[in-house]
Design a protein around this motif. Sequence first.
Motif, PDB file in Angstrom:
ATOM      1  N   MET A 202      11.151 -33.683  33.830  1.00  0.00           N
ATOM      2  CA  MET A 202      10.975 -35.108  33.570  1.00  0.00           C
ATOM      3  C   MET A 202      10.964 -35.949  34.841  1.00  0.00           C
ATOM      4  O   MET A 202      10.325 -37.002  34.891  1.00  0.00           O
ATOM      5  CB  MET A 202      12.074 -35.606  32.620  1.00  0.00           C
ATOM      6  N   VAL A 203      11.637 -35.486  35.889  1.00  0.00           N
ATOM      7  CA  VAL A 203      11.609 -36.204  37.168  1.00  0.00           C
ATOM      8  C   VAL A 203      10.172 -36.322  37.678  1.00  0.00           C
ATOM      9  O   VAL A 203       9.766 -37.355  38.220  1.00  0.00           O
ATOM     10  CB  VAL A 203      12.490 -35.484  38.217  1.00  0.00           C
ATOM     11  N   ALA A 204       9.383 -35.288  37.486  1.00  0.00           N
ATOM     12  CA  ALA A 204       7.985 -35.304  37.913  1.00  0.00           C
ATOM     13  C   ALA A 204       7.061 -35.903  36.855  1.00  0.00           C
ATOM     14  O   ALA A 204       6.083 -36.582  37.177  1.00  0.00           O
ATOM     15  CB  ALA A 204       7.530 -33.881  38.251  1.00  0.00           C
ATOM     16  N   LEU A 226      12.900 -43.149  30.824  1.00  0.00           N
ATOM     17  CA  LEU A 226      14.037 -42.437  31.403  1.00  0.00           C
ATOM     18  C   LEU A 226      14.433 -41.244  30.543  1.00  0.00           C
ATOM     19  O   LEU A 226      14.477 -41.350  29.309  1.00  0.00           O
ATOM     20  CB  LEU A 226      15.244 -43.368  31.553  1.00  0.00           C
ATOM     21  N   TYR A 227      14.693 -40.136  31.191  1.00  0.00           N
ATOM     22  CA  TYR A 227      15.245 -38.970  30.492  1.00  0.00           C
ATOM     23  C   TYR A 227      16.730 -39.237  30.253  1.00  0.00           C
ATOM     24  O   TYR A 227      17.477 -39.534  31.179  1.00  0.00           O
ATOM     25  CB  TYR A 227      15.048 -37.706  31.334  1.00  0.00           C
ATOM     26  N   LEU A 287       1.232 -40.267  27.504  1.00  0.00           N
ATOM     27  CA  LEU A 287       2.099 -39.096  27.351  1.00  0.00           C
ATOM     28  C   LEU A 287       1.277 -37.822  27.172  1.00  0.00           C
ATOM     29  O   LEU A 287       1.514 -36.802  27.837  1.00  0.00           O
ATOM     30  CB  LEU A 287       3.026 -39.284  26.145  1.00  0.00           C
ATOM     31  N   LYS A 288       0.298 -37.886  26.296  1.00  0.00           N
ATOM     32  CA  LYS A 288      -0.476 -36.688  25.970  1.00  0.00           C
ATOM     33  C   LYS A 288      -1.413 -36.277  27.109  1.00  0.00           C
ATOM     34  O   LYS A 288      -1.569 -35.081  27.401  1.00  0.00           O
ATOM     35  CB  LYS A 288      -1.289 -36.940  24.700  1.00  0.00           C
ATOM     36  N   LEU A 289      -2.026 -37.259  27.768  1.00  0.00           N
ATOM     37  CA  LEU A 289      -2.947 -36.916  28.851  1.00  0.00           C
ATOM     38  C   LEU A 289      -2.198 -36.465  30.097  1.00  0.00           C
ATOM     39  O   LEU A 289      -2.724 -35.674  30.890  1.00  0.00           O
ATOM     40  CB  LEU A 289      -3.862 -38.112  29.160  1.00  0.00           C
ATOM     41  N   THR A 290      -0.965 -36.935  30.263  1.00  0.00           N
ATOM     42  CA  THR A 290      -0.140 -36.399  31.350  1.00  0.00           C
ATOM     43  C   THR A 290       0.246 -34.959  31.041  1.00  0.00           C
ATOM     44  O   THR A 290       0.285 -34.100  31.943  1.00  0.00           O
ATOM     45  CB  THR A 290       1.113 -37.263  31.562  1.00  0.00           C
ATOM     46  N   GLU A 291       0.550 -34.670  29.784  1.00  0.00           N
ATOM     47  CA  GLU A 291       0.795 -33.287  29.366  1.00  0.00           C
ATOM     48  C   GLU A 291      -0.414 -32.424  29.712  1.00  0.00           C
ATOM     49  O   GLU A 291      -0.273 -31.312  30.255  1.00  0.00           O
ATOM     50  CB  GLU A 291       1.072 -33.236  27.864  1.00  0.00           C
TER      51      GLU A 291
END
Length: 360
Positions: A202-204, A226-227, A287-291
């Motif tokens: 999650m940091v990245a 934030l995680y 979120l999905k495109l970063t995945e």
Amino acid sequence: MFQLNSIALLQFKNYTNRNFVFPEKVVAICGKNGVGKTNILDAIHYLCFTKSYFSSSDAVNVQQGAKGFRIDGNFTRNGNDENLVCILRENGKKEFSVNGELYDKFSKHIGLYPCVVIAPDDAVLITGGSEERRSFIDALISQLDPEYLKQLILYNKLLQQRNSFLKTAAERGALDESLLAVLDEQLIPAGNFLFNKRRDAMVAFLPKVKRLYTDIARREEPLSLLYESRLLEASFEELLQASRQKDIALQRTTLGVHRDDITLQLGSQPFKNIASQGQRKSLLFALKLTELEVLTQEKKFPPLLLLDDVFEKLDEDRISNLLAQVCGEKGGQVFITDTNRDRITQHMEAIHTPFHLIEL
């Protein structure tokens, strides 16, 4: 190169016996609601994950009146032709094979045929509870790290055992402290492993989501991602000790990585409370495109991207931007469902991308 070339469906949902070929990198599946567009995407998801994206039970995906189903797909991966078959037998047993070799554990398949889905119900990632976002994190990291999936399965099994033990102890009115300590000793290493992997990932990951959200929204907004984990504050062992009496009273494990979350805020308020439909959609895509981006970087080839009916609540500019981003030269194979044949045709022609049209 990673591409699905064809799929055959037997007694799967509304398909009695149907074959589809996918000669292009972009496949548009068009037709009215209820004709089976999403069912094709779900069959593809079965081949990548050994399970449905839209339902937790395999039985509900059997065609009405039948007693089992078969999904047969032919892929090209890293220059090799590969055949994947998923079968649900009449007795309810599921089998999965690659090139005729059956898996003894389905978990061994996860991550080998990466896939990202964007569907209308994914809005719960933004509006739903922590479980939805945890599942999203787990699905991403499990495709990257087989050991993570192994530890996740172990953790959930041990957590269930601990909760069952607490419930049984309450029913009997007697608690074996030594046995509870043993369960804690088994749970802690798996929990620590998951926490460390999630935190590092999650940091990245989250800064990339924020940057992509800004690109999609085309303006800076006070978005905060934030995680959230109690293991950021104390060790898992300390948390279990501190919550022991509460756990005994409530007959369940109240603290641990099974309570982790991603907090989404806009300014000082929860994102879901004040965000517009457009903002929610933009964050979901981010979120999905970063995945998709992370999987592409790690796998050295882009995953399959399944876009199910995502254009209904987007304006024309957003549709064009999304398609240009995911259907470009560096993108992988994309499957798109839409009720409007002319709309998808016009957009694909506008970005000069060859596509294969399936009309149902």
